[in-house]
Design a protein around this motif. Structure first.
Motif, PDB file in Angstrom:
ATOM      1  N   ALA A  29       0.829  -1.238   0.012  1.00 42.11           N
ATOM      2  CA  ALA A  29       0.047  -0.067  -0.048  1.00 42.11           C
ATOM      3  C   ALA A  29       1.062   1.093   0.079  1.00 42.11           C
ATOM      4  O   ALA A  29       1.774   1.291   0.890  1.00 42.11           O
ATOM      5  CB  ALA A  29      -0.977   0.140   1.090  1.00 42.11           C
ATOM      6  N   GLN A  30       0.586   2.167  -0.892  1.00 44.79           N
ATOM      7  CA  GLN A  30       1.591   3.451  -0.969  1.00 44.79           C
ATOM      8  C   GLN A  30       0.879   4.290   0.286  1.00 44.79           C
ATOM      9  O   GLN A  30      -0.292   4.200   0.719  1.00 44.79           O
ATOM     10  CB  GLN A  30       1.129   4.315  -2.309  1.00 44.79           C
ATOM     11  N   GLY A  31       1.941   4.846   0.885  1.00 47.66           N
ATOM     12  CA  GLY A  31       1.511   5.774   2.165  1.00 47.66           C
ATOM     13  C   GLY A  31       0.827   6.828   1.563  1.00 47.66           C
ATOM     14  O   GLY A  31       0.497   7.311   0.552  1.00 47.66           O
ATOM     15  N   PRO A  32       0.266   7.649   2.484  1.00 49.74           N
ATOM     16  CA  PRO A  32      -0.473   8.752   2.359  1.00 49.74           C
ATOM     17  C   PRO A  32       0.433   9.974   1.769  1.00 49.74           C
ATOM     18  O   PRO A  32       1.582  10.049   2.033  1.00 49.74           O
ATOM     19  CB  PRO A  32      -0.934   9.242   3.876  1.00 49.74           C
ATOM     20  N   PRO A  33      -0.149  10.803   1.196  1.00 49.99           N
ATOM     21  CA  PRO A  33       0.518  11.913   0.519  1.00 49.99           C
ATOM     22  C   PRO A  33       1.095  12.879   1.590  1.00 49.99           C
ATOM     23  O   PRO A  33       0.524  12.794   2.996  1.00 49.99           O
ATOM     24  CB  PRO A  33      -0.364  12.863  -0.245  1.00 49.99           C
ATOM     25  N   PRO A  35       1.791  16.032   3.944  1.00 49.85           N
ATOM     26  CA  PRO A  35       0.848  17.074   4.257  1.00 49.85           C
ATOM     27  C   PRO A  35       1.170  18.232   3.485  1.00 49.85           C
ATOM     28  O   PRO A  35       2.427  18.502   3.351  1.00 49.85           O
ATOM     29  CB  PRO A  35       1.134  17.132   5.873  1.00 49.85           C
TER      30      PRO A  35
END
Length: 112
Positions: A29-33, A35
């Protein structure tokens, strides 16, 4: 068809080796963008501006008049002028103002 004693272990080893080399897809799973760029709150920006300006004025005055380096004795350091209650609480304003005041005072007093 007759297998020799050497051929059977070689065939078994080759089969196990080929089975172990099968490619298995790896999914992750790709990490969150990241901030968004955090901007400075208006309360802190104002405190920084007002504090630095006041400290620079007082530091230049004290250096010119030969009063010595005493930034915490100046009235503006304690009164923290320029506070607007509409922008937020007083505590963070006071802390940011005093920090900026000391920076401005030192820069102006020592001609940096």
């Amino acid at each position: 068809m007759k297998f020799s004693r050497v051929a059977l272990p070689l065939i078994t080893a080759a089969t196990l080796f080929a089975a172990g080399c099968a490619s298995h897809p790896y999914y992750y799973a790709q990490g969150p963008p990241p901030p968004p760029y955090a901007s400075v709150p208006p309360l802190i920006a104002r405190a920084d501006h007002e504090g630095f300006r006041a400290g620079a004025e007082d530091g230049a005055r004290d250096a010119y008049n030969g009063f010595g380096h005493q930034p915490r004795r100046d009235r503006k350091y304690h009164d923290t002028p320029g506070y607007d209650p509409a922008l937020g609480p007083f505590g963070p304003y006071r802390d940011a103002f005093r920090s900026a005041y000391l920076r401005g005072y030192d820069q102006s007093f020592y001609h940096r």
